[in-house]
Write a protein that holds these residues in place. Structure first.
Motif, short mmCIF file in Angstrom:
data_model
loop_
_atom_site.label_atom_id
_atom_site.label_comp_id
_atom_site.label_asym_id
_atom_site.label_seq_id
_atom_site.Cartn_x
_atom_site.Cartn_y
_atom_site.Cartn_z
N ARG A 134 0.82 -1.22 0.00
CA ARG A 134 0.00 0.00 0.00
C ARG A 134 0.85 1.26 0.00
NH1 ARG A 134 -3.67 -1.02 5.09
NH2 ARG A 134 -4.12 1.19 4.74
N THR A 135 2.10 1.14 0.39
CA THR A 135 2.98 2.31 0.45
C THR A 135 3.59 2.66 -0.90
OG1 THR A 135 4.95 1.01 0.96
CG2 THR A 135 3.61 1.72 2.82
N GLY A 136 3.44 1.75 -1.88
CA GLY A 136 4.05 1.98 -3.18
C GLY A 136 5.44 1.39 -3.28
N ARG A 137 6.00 1.01 -2.13
CA ARG A 137 7.31 0.38 -2.10
C ARG A 137 7.12 -1.13 -1.99
NH1 ARG A 137 11.61 2.64 2.17
NH2 ARG A 137 10.61 1.27 3.70
N ARG A 138 7.82 -1.89 -2.77
CA ARG A 138 7.64 -3.34 -2.78
C ARG A 138 8.36 -3.99 -1.62
NH1 ARG A 138 5.14 -5.29 -7.28
NH2 ARG A 138 4.93 -3.84 -9.02
N SER A 139 7.76 -5.06 -1.11
CA SER A 139 8.40 -5.83 -0.04
C SER A 139 9.16 -7.01 -0.65
CB SER A 139 7.35 -6.34 0.96
OG SER A 139 6.44 -7.23 0.34
N VAL A 140 10.23 -7.40 0.02
CA VAL A 140 11.08 -8.50 -0.44
C VAL A 140 10.68 -9.76 0.32
CG1 VAL A 140 13.45 -9.36 -0.56
CG2 VAL A 140 12.99 -6.91 -0.88
N VAL A 141 10.29 -10.81 -0.40
CA VAL A 141 9.89 -12.07 0.23
C VAL A 141 10.81 -13.18 -0.26
CG1 VAL A 141 8.01 -13.71 0.63
CG2 VAL A 141 7.48 -11.29 0.27
N LYS A 270 -5.28 1.09 -14.87
CA LYS A 270 -4.01 0.88 -15.54
C LYS A 270 -2.86 0.84 -14.53
CE LYS A 270 -1.29 2.61 -19.44
NZ LYS A 270 -1.17 3.67 -20.49
N LEU A 271 -2.91 1.75 -13.55
CA LEU A 271 -1.88 1.79 -12.51
C LEU A 271 -1.95 0.54 -11.63
CD1 LEU A 271 -2.14 5.55 -11.45
CD2 LEU A 271 -0.23 4.45 -12.64
N LEU A 272 -3.17 0.09 -11.32
CA LEU A 272 -3.36 -1.11 -10.51
C LEU A 272 -2.81 -2.33 -11.23
CD1 LEU A 272 -4.54 -2.54 -8.04
CD2 LEU A 272 -6.73 -2.68 -9.24
N LYS A 273 -3.12 -2.44 -12.52
CA LYS A 273 -2.63 -3.57 -13.32
C LYS A 273 -1.10 -3.61 -13.31
CE LYS A 273 -3.01 -5.71 -17.90
NZ LYS A 273 -1.57 -5.92 -18.10
N ALA A 279 4.95 -9.09 -15.13
CA ALA A 279 5.82 -8.60 -16.20
C ALA A 279 6.56 -7.34 -15.80
CB ALA A 279 5.01 -8.34 -17.47
N GLU A 280 5.99 -6.58 -14.86
CA GLU A 280 6.64 -5.34 -14.40
C GLU A 280 7.81 -5.64 -13.48
OE1 GLU A 280 6.03 -2.33 -15.57
OE2 GLU A 280 4.57 -3.27 -16.90
N ILE A 281 7.87 -6.85 -12.95
CA ILE A 281 9.00 -7.25 -12.11
C ILE A 281 10.06 -7.94 -12.97
CG2 ILE A 281 9.75 -8.66 -10.15
CD1 ILE A 281 7.98 -6.33 -9.38
N GLY A 282 9.61 -8.81 -13.84
CA GLY A 282 10.52 -9.47 -14.79
C GLY A 282 10.93 -10.86 -14.38
N GLY A 283 11.24 -11.05 -13.11
CA GLY A 283 11.69 -12.37 -12.67
C GLY A 283 12.16 -12.34 -11.24
N ALA A 284 12.52 -13.52 -10.75
CA ALA A 284 12.95 -13.66 -9.36
C ALA A 284 14.44 -13.93 -9.32
CB ALA A 284 12.19 -14.80 -8.70
N PRO A 285 15.22 -13.08 -8.64
CA PRO A 285 16.66 -13.35 -8.52
C PRO A 285 16.93 -14.50 -7.57
CG PRO A 285 16.08 -11.32 -7.37
CD PRO A 285 14.84 -11.79 -8.05
N ALA A 304 8.24 -8.55 -19.77
CA ALA A 304 8.80 -9.27 -18.63
C ALA A 304 10.29 -9.55 -18.84
CB ALA A 304 8.05 -10.58 -18.42
N ILE A 305 10.66 -9.97 -20.04
CA ILE A 305 12.07 -10.24 -20.32
C ILE A 305 12.88 -8.95 -20.24
CG2 ILE A 305 13.70 -11.02 -22.08
CD1 ILE A 305 12.04 -13.27 -20.76
N GLU A 306 12.33 -7.88 -20.76
CA GLU A 306 12.99 -6.57 -20.68
C GLU A 306 13.29 -6.22 -19.23
OE1 GLU A 306 12.02 -1.85 -21.69
OE2 GLU A 306 10.50 -3.41 -22.04
N ASN A 307 12.29 -6.36 -18.36
CA ASN A 307 12.48 -6.02 -16.95
C ASN A 307 13.40 -7.00 -16.23
OD1 ASN A 307 11.02 -3.58 -16.50
ND2 ASN A 307 9.11 -4.70 -16.78
N ALA A 308 13.39 -8.26 -16.66
CA ALA A 308 14.31 -9.24 -16.08
C ALA A 308 15.76 -8.86 -16.38
CB ALA A 308 14.01 -10.64 -16.63
#
Length: 336
Positions: A134-141, A270-273, A279-285, A304-308
């Motif tokens: 909700r803060t706009g900052r992503r959490s790391v799991v 659009k922002l929610l999507k 695809a906006e993350i790209g992948g998991a390191p 997705a590949i671009e963001n990865a």
């Protein structure tokens, strides 16, 4: 300049979205891609009017064998002519700094761990995912699937590695670290989490137990858990996001008033999507290995590949692996 080895054939949709994603990334970032796969097929996907400056940067390594999703992850170790094996070997041999693959995730993690090796002091690598909050900052799991039977010392290492990733890659100063449990009280949890709690007590940024809701409310930057639990959280979250999106569309179609309202809220939707789209993350390191490996979704599109690729470049540029080794050494001293 950062060089990224890309498994061009591993995704569900073949090389087309992977090559397109690579070309999109080249327009925005200065890096050297090495596409691993069927050379003839890859060349056919490169636009004839592709600028010479882009074409000169792209290298292709021939490989026709592709590890399919039905193959066992361990098969990849023996199949040295496969795209993912050759891509990982490029990193091992120092010809690339990182690898990106939308192919068999188990094969990618197995090869990255066995061929590249673990960082000093790391018992097991972990797979990271970034969740919207909700803060706009992503959490790391983490871990979300690399290890299904973890010990307390493994979870403690995951917490340390996740903290380093949050600091270096996400630029979060002094990230808070939580241990996923069935309640916030110190007494909650199973034998695994209770033992891990003791190992992390007093560690920088450790705030104690957190609940599942804390993953999404932004109250904690890093959430550590066993890979079995983490993968369930990841898949359940994807299912909830998909179901809510489908329900919203169904309800909107049933009401003319809702359709009007939806048109007025197009920007919001659009922002929610964008927030919930993988695809906006790209992948998991996969963190804790020597080098860099980004594990992308099998259904990855070009975006997705671009963001990865961006993820891989950021990971390499930050030098997070050195940070992890230093912090893991601190943790070991604390345990001793």
């Amino acid at each position: 300049m950062v060089t990224i080895a890309i498994d061009a054939m591993g995704g569900d949709f073949g090389p087309e979205p992977i090559v397109k994603g690579c070309l999109k990334a080249l327009k925005r970032k200065d890096f050297t891609p090495i596409l691993v796969g069927n050379k003839e097929e890859i060349l056919s996907l490169l636009p004839k009017k592709l600028p010479k400056s882009y074409r000169d940067k792209i290298s292709i390594v021939e490989a026709d064998d592709v590890i399919s999703m039905s193959d066992a992850a361990t098969d990849a170790v023996k199949r040295k002519e496969s795209t993912i094996y050759k891509a990982v070997e490029l990193v091992k041999n120092g010809e690339a700094h990182g690898v990106v693959s939308a192919g068999h995730s188990g094969a990618t993690m197995t090869l990255a761990t066995l061929r590249l090796g673990r960082l000093k002091g790391v018992s097991r690598p972990a797979l990271v995912t970034l969740m919207p909050t909700r803060t706009g900052r992503r959490s790391v799991v983490l871990d979300v699937g690399a290890n299904v039977d973890s010990k307390p010392e493994h979870l403690a290492e995951f917490a340390v590695m996740g903290g380093c990733y949050a600091e270096d890659v996400l630029n979060i100063e002094e990230p808070s670290i939580g241990l996923l449990a069935n309640g916030e009280e110190d007494s909650k949890g199973n034998e695994l989490t209770k033992a891990t709690f003791k190992l992390l007590q007093g560690y920088r940024g450790f705030k104690g137990n957190v609940e599942g809701s804390d993953i999404f409310n932004g109250s904690c930057d890093v959430i550590t858990c066993d890979g079995f639990v983490g993968n369930l959280v990841l898949k359940a979250s994807e299912g909830v996001a998909s179901t809510i999106s489908a329900l919203i569309k169904d309800y909107i179609r049933k009401s003319p008033i809702a359709i009007t309202g939806a048109l007025l809220m197009r920007k919001v939707f659009k922002l929610l999507k964008k927030e919930i789209d993988y695809a906006e993350i790209g992948g998991a390191p996969l963190i804790g290995i020597k080098g860099c490996a980004i594990v992308s979704h099998g259904k990855s599109n070009a975006r997705a590949i671009e963001n990865a690729i961006y993820q891989a470049i950021r990971y390499v540029d930050t030098g997070v692996n050195k940070h992890i080794e230093a912090r893991i050494a601190e943790l070991k001293q604390k345990e001793a």
